[in-house]
Design a protein around this motif. Structure first.
Motif, PDB file in Angstrom:
ATOM      1  N   GLY A   1     112.807  95.465 -48.721  1.00  0.00           N
ATOM      2  CA  GLY A   1     111.634  94.924 -49.404  1.00  0.00           C
ATOM      3  C   GLY A   1     111.702  93.420 -49.565  1.00  0.00           C
ATOM      4  O   GLY A   1     110.746  92.705 -49.237  1.00  0.00           O
ATOM      5  N   SER A   2     112.831  92.918 -50.066  1.00  0.00           N
ATOM      6  CA  SER A   2     112.940  91.476 -50.288  1.00  0.00           C
ATOM      7  C   SER A   2     112.940  90.710 -48.974  1.00  0.00           C
ATOM      8  O   SER A   2     112.333  89.633 -48.873  1.00  0.00           O
ATOM      9  CB  SER A   2     114.200  91.152 -51.091  1.00  0.00           C
ATOM     10  OG  SER A   2     115.364  91.485 -50.376  1.00  0.00           O
TER      11      SER A   2
ATOM     12  N   SER B   1     111.283 105.624 -57.204  1.00  0.00           N
ATOM     13  CA  SER B   1     112.486 105.677 -56.371  1.00  0.00           C
ATOM     14  C   SER B   1     113.338 106.877 -56.732  1.00  0.00           C
ATOM     15  O   SER B   1     114.132 107.334 -55.937  1.00  0.00           O
ATOM     16  CB  SER B   1     113.285 104.383 -56.557  1.00  0.00           C
ATOM     17  OG  SER B   1     113.667 104.224 -57.899  1.00  0.00           O
TER      18      SER B   1
ATOM     19  N   LYS C   1     118.296  98.975 -48.757  1.00  0.00           N
ATOM     20  CA  LYS C   1     118.325  98.454 -50.126  1.00  0.00           C
ATOM     21  C   LYS C   1     117.793  97.034 -50.228  1.00  0.00           C
ATOM     22  O   LYS C   1     117.475  96.575 -51.315  1.00  0.00           O
ATOM     23  CB  LYS C   1     119.756  98.485 -50.674  1.00  0.00           C
ATOM     24  CG  LYS C   1     120.378  99.873 -50.727  1.00  0.00           C
ATOM     25  CD  LYS C   1     119.664 100.788 -51.701  1.00  0.00           C
ATOM     26  CE  LYS C   1     120.361 102.143 -51.789  1.00  0.00           C
ATOM     27  NZ  LYS C   1     119.653 103.077 -52.704  1.00  0.00           N
TER      28      LYS C   1
ATOM     29  N   GLU D   1     106.939 100.591 -43.615  1.00  0.00           N
ATOM     30  CA  GLU D   1     107.792 101.597 -44.231  1.00  0.00           C
ATOM     31  C   GLU D   1     107.234 103.009 -44.123  1.00  0.00           C
ATOM     32  O   GLU D   1     107.980 103.967 -43.938  1.00  0.00           O
ATOM     33  CB  GLU D   1     108.010 101.269 -45.713  1.00  0.00           C
ATOM     34  CG  GLU D   1     108.864 100.051 -45.963  1.00  0.00           C
ATOM     35  CD  GLU D   1     109.157  99.843 -47.430  1.00  0.00           C
ATOM     36  OE1 GLU D   1     110.273  99.399 -47.756  1.00  0.00           O
ATOM     37  OE2 GLU D   1     108.276 100.125 -48.262  1.00  0.00           O
TER      38      GLU D   1
ATOM     39  N   GLY E   1     110.179  97.581 -57.666  1.00  0.00           N
ATOM     40  CA  GLY E   1     109.450  98.391 -56.705  1.00  0.00           C
ATOM     41  C   GLY E   1     108.167  97.757 -56.217  1.00  0.00           C
ATOM     42  O   GLY E   1     107.681  96.765 -56.759  1.00  0.00           O
ATOM     43  N   ARG E   2     107.602  98.383 -55.182  1.00  0.00           N
ATOM     44  CA  ARG E   2     106.388  97.864 -54.549  1.00  0.00           C
ATOM     45  C   ARG E   2     105.140  98.151 -55.392  1.00  0.00           C
ATOM     46  O   ARG E   2     104.262  97.306 -55.557  1.00  0.00           O
ATOM     47  CB  ARG E   2     106.173  98.498 -53.172  1.00  0.00           C
ATOM     48  CG  ARG E   2     107.119  98.057 -52.070  1.00  0.00           C
ATOM     49  CD  ARG E   2     108.514  98.519 -52.287  1.00  0.00           C
ATOM     50  NE  ARG E   2     109.291  98.582 -51.046  1.00  0.00           N
ATOM     51  CZ  ARG E   2     110.564  98.243 -50.983  1.00  0.00           C
ATOM     52  NH1 ARG E   2     111.196  97.779 -52.051  1.00  0.00           N
ATOM     53  NH2 ARG E   2     111.213  98.362 -49.851  1.00  0.00           N
TER      54      ARG E   2
ATOM     55  N   ASP F   1     112.561  94.672 -54.741  1.00  0.00           N
ATOM     56  CA  ASP F   1     113.619  95.673 -54.628  1.00  0.00           C
ATOM     57  C   ASP F   1     114.227  96.028 -55.978  1.00  0.00           C
ATOM     58  O   ASP F   1     115.121  96.870 -56.063  1.00  0.00           O
ATOM     59  CB  ASP F   1     114.722  95.190 -53.674  1.00  0.00           C
ATOM     60  CG  ASP F   1     114.319  95.344 -52.208  1.00  0.00           C
ATOM     61  OD1 ASP F   1     113.578  96.294 -51.900  1.00  0.00           O
ATOM     62  OD2 ASP F   1     114.731  94.511 -51.388  1.00  0.00           O
TER      63      ASP F   1
ATOM     64  N   LYS G   1     110.882 101.988 -52.509  1.00  0.00           N
ATOM     65  CA  LYS G   1     112.073 101.140 -52.532  1.00  0.00           C
ATOM     66  C   LYS G   1     113.354 101.964 -52.436  1.00  0.00           C
ATOM     67  O   LYS G   1     113.454 103.060 -52.955  1.00  0.00           O
ATOM     68  CB  LYS G   1     112.096 100.282 -53.807  1.00  0.00           C
ATOM     69  CG  LYS G   1     112.460 100.961 -55.100  1.00  0.00           C
ATOM     70  CD  LYS G   1     112.391  99.975 -56.248  1.00  0.00           C
ATOM     71  CE  LYS G   1     112.741 100.630 -57.591  1.00  0.00           C
ATOM     72  NZ  LYS G   1     114.181 100.796 -57.778  1.00  0.00           N
TER      73      LYS G   1
ATOM     74  N   GLU H   1     105.749 104.665 -54.116  1.00  0.00           N
ATOM     75  CA  GLU H   1     106.942 103.854 -54.328  1.00  0.00           C
ATOM     76  C   GLU H   1     107.952 104.185 -53.242  1.00  0.00           C
ATOM     77  O   GLU H   1     108.296 105.348 -53.057  1.00  0.00           O
ATOM     78  CB  GLU H   1     107.545 104.105 -55.714  1.00  0.00           C
ATOM     79  CG  GLU H   1     108.696 103.174 -56.034  1.00  0.00           C
ATOM     80  CD  GLU H   1     108.313 101.715 -55.786  1.00  0.00           C
ATOM     81  OE1 GLU H   1     108.743 101.163 -54.747  1.00  0.00           O
ATOM     82  OE2 GLU H   1     107.561 101.153 -56.602  1.00  0.00           O
TER      83      GLU H   1
END
Length: 456
Positions: free
Chosen positions: A143-144, A448, A140, A366, A311-312, A308, A430, A428
């Motif tokens: 990403g950040s 997501s 969770k 990822e 999303g990316r 996050d 996340k 996506e």
């Protein structure tokens, strides 16, 4: 492999260990940004002192980037074979040794060779730090945390110009002092990285279940079930990556990262050179360069806080769109002043760094399985360096032949191509664990919510 085995790593709660791995991995990226960008400060001095041609200026600028190309390819594969921790420590030795040697260079060829060797270590760190952090980060928050690596790269780049202003009284030796400072910092990071254990995901993929269990148990304070999984089949990583569905992700990661670096490196490593076209003030050049770099950091911070949440994929698309718009406006203007050039380049870098500039470290870590994660990171980094080499090696010659105004259209084309790739191929990812992401083929426009169809 059992998903439940890595529950302690995928907890939504950040532990002091998570923060430690993030900080030490980000420290390597800080050094990457700092050591790469210092050549921009050195160029005006060495060009004047050593009477360099435009071709040699381009070669000096591109030398570290070429080294990164080879370093990412070679050390990415070695990281998958030998482990994350060994390489996590070894590559920093190169940061120290070759930065010091570069600081002592007495002519352009010595500097070029030392910068190339330093680039080998810089390219290695891209694959090592991102793979290790991805395998430790909670799903969770992954990403950040990983975007902070990209953000720290831009902080390192900005610090280059801040130090350049502070060391301006030293004149032509300022860049030598800056390289030595980078080596000292790398030595400190090397010492601190010793305490990071090997990635349990890599250990499990290699069949070292007991060692993986021991690391997980230590991190989870004894709450992890034993026997985390079985070793993954040891097939050729290149064969694995270049077959569907992973081939789609290879094309995506390499494609958008190439477009980003072509524009970004061409702008940032030649920022003083570009600004010199519109002002003769050395203080104005460094101040403008610092402003652009700081806006780049701001963009990265924005991305870190949104990756996050939204999303990316949205970040990537909006980032390319904003960069493209700002560069297109600048290319259309005739004889813009210093303030206009700084403002538009700042906007372009802000958007670029809020999207492609940070998710380029997230996606490759990822969407590929543990057995080829570092190799895939290495390939993506290497292809991106081709874009950076084009953007750095040829830029001085092209500016001299075509003028800055016409060269800007190359960056516009890179932004447009990157936007097209992002819109058509970006998935996506996340909120998903690495195990979930490697069980199903990717849906390029997945979200997501429907990402049960996501990532292979």
């Amino acid at each position: 492999m059992s998903r439940d085995a890595f529950t302690v790593l995928d907890s939504t709660k950040l532990t002091p260990f998570h923060r430690k791995v993030t900080i030490l991995s980000a420290a390597g990226m800080f050094l990457d940004g700092y050591d790469i960008t210092v050549i921009a400060v050195a160029l005006p001095a060495v060009t004047k002192q050593w009477h360099l041609s435009a071709l040699m200026v381009g070669a000096l600028t591109a030398s570290a980037v070429i080294g990164m190309f080879l370093g990412a390819l070679v050390f990415g594969r070695l990281t998958d074979r030998l482990g994350r921790k060994k390489m996590y420590l070894f590559n920093l030795i190169g940061f120290v040794v070759f930065a010091v040697l570069a600081a002592c260079a007495q002519d352009a060829w010595q500097l070029l060779i030392c910068r190339f060797l330093l680039g080998l270590a810089l390219g290695a760190d891209y694959t090592i730090s991102t793979s290790l952090l991805a395998e430790y980060a909670p799903a969770k928050r992954r990403g950040s945390l990983m975007c902070r690596l990209g953000a720290t790269w831009f902080v390192g780049a900005a610090c280059t110009y801040a130090f350049a202003l502070l060391l301006l009284p030293l004149g032509d030796i300022a860049w030598r002092v800056m390289l030595v400072l980078g080596a000292v910092f790398a030595l400190i990071v090397l010492w601190m990285r010793r305490s990071i254990p090997e990635s349990p995901r890599w250990l499990a993929a290699q069949g070292h279940q007991q060692e993986a269990d021991a690391v997980l148990t230590e991190l989870g304070e004894g709450e992890v079930r034993p026997s985390v999984g079985v070793a993954q089949a040891q097939t050729s990583p290149w064969r694995t990556m270049f077959t569907f569905p992973l081939l789609r992700m290879v094309l995506f990661c390499c494609g958008f990262w190439f477009c980003y670096t072509l524009a970004y490196y061409g702008i940032t490593l030649y920022t003083p050179t570009i600004l010199k076209q519109v002002t003769s003030s050395q203080a104005g050049i460094y101040t403008g360069s610092l402003i652009i770099a700081l806006l780049g950091v701001t963009g990265a911070v924005i991305g870190v806080n949104l990756v996050d949440r939204i999303g990316r994929r949205p970040l990537l698309i909006v980032g390319f769109a904003g960069m493209l718009t700002a560069l297109a406006i600048l290319a259309l203007l005739r004889n813009p002043g210093l303030a206009v050039v700084v403002a538009l380049l700042s906007i372009a870098v802000l958007f670029a760094n809020s999207g492609p500039g940070i998710v380029n470290l997230v996606y490759p870590s990822e969407v590929f399985p543990t057995s080829v994660r570092a190799t895939a990171n290495g390939l993506g980094t290497a292809v991106s360096r081709i874009g950076a080499i084009i953007g750095t090696l040829l830029l001085p010659t092209l500016i001299k032949a075509w003028g800055l105004h016409n060269v800007l259209w190359i960056f516009v084309a890179a932004g447009a191509t990157g936007l097209l790739i992002a819109y058509t191929l970006a998935p996506e990812t996340k909120g998903k664990t690495l195990e979930e992401l490697t069980e199903h083929p990717l849906n390029a426009k997945g979200t997501s919510e429907n990402a049960e169809a996501a990532v292979g």
